[in-house]
Motif scaffolding. Sequence first.
Motif: not given
Length: 216
Positions: A10-13, A50-51
Motif C-alpha cells: 500500500x502506498x498512501x499519499x 497487489x498494489x
Amino acid sequence: MREAGSVVNTLDEAPEFSAPALDALRQPLESGVLTLHRASGTASYPARFQLLLAANPCPCGRNLGKGTECTCTPMQRRRYLARLSGPLLDRIDMQLFVPQLSPKELAGRGGGESSAVVAARVREARGAARDRLKRWGIVTNAEVPGSILRNELRLLSATLAGLNRATESLRLSARGYDRVLRIAWSIADLNSHACPTAQDLDVAIQLRQHGKGDVG
C-alpha cells in the motif's frame, strides 16, 4: 505455497512519491518480475503483488465537492496528480473515487455485511477461479493472459457488446481491455455465475473508469 497476488503493498499519499519511483512499479505490475540492469549483468526477481494506491484530490486534500475550501492553485493540483502517470494508471485494475462522508454518515453506526461473510464469499470465488484455471496451471484471474481471455475463455459477442463500445468511447487500451475482462471474471465468481454476464462487464467497466482514464 503462497497464491499469486497475495502480497499486498500500500502506498498512501501516492502522489507524494517521485514520478520516477512510481513509474518504476510499471514493469513488476505488468510482468510480476523485477529486472535490474547493472554494468556487470542483469538479474530478475519474482515480484508479483497487489498494489493499493491512495491519493488526495490535491496537495491540501480539500478539493472536494465545489472545492471552495481548497487552497491549492490549478497548477499545484495538476502537478500533484500528474505524478500518477497514464501508463501507471493503465496497470491499476480498479480506480475508485471515495466521496467525503457527511456528518450524519460519520455519526452513524454503519451497516453492511460482516468481514466473516465477505471472506467466505471471497473463498468460494477464489475456489471457482482455481477450478476453472487449473488446466493452465493458473491460480487467480489476475494471472490469465490475454490469449486465453480471447480464445478459450472468450465471451459471447452479445456479452462483449458493451465492452467493445467502451473501448472506443472511454479510450480503453488493449491492456485496459484485458484488465476489464479479468475483473469481470472475478465479479462473476463472486456472483456465482458460470461466466461473466453483460451486467458483470458493466460493473467491471465502471470500476475501471473512476480514475484518470487509460493511456496506451
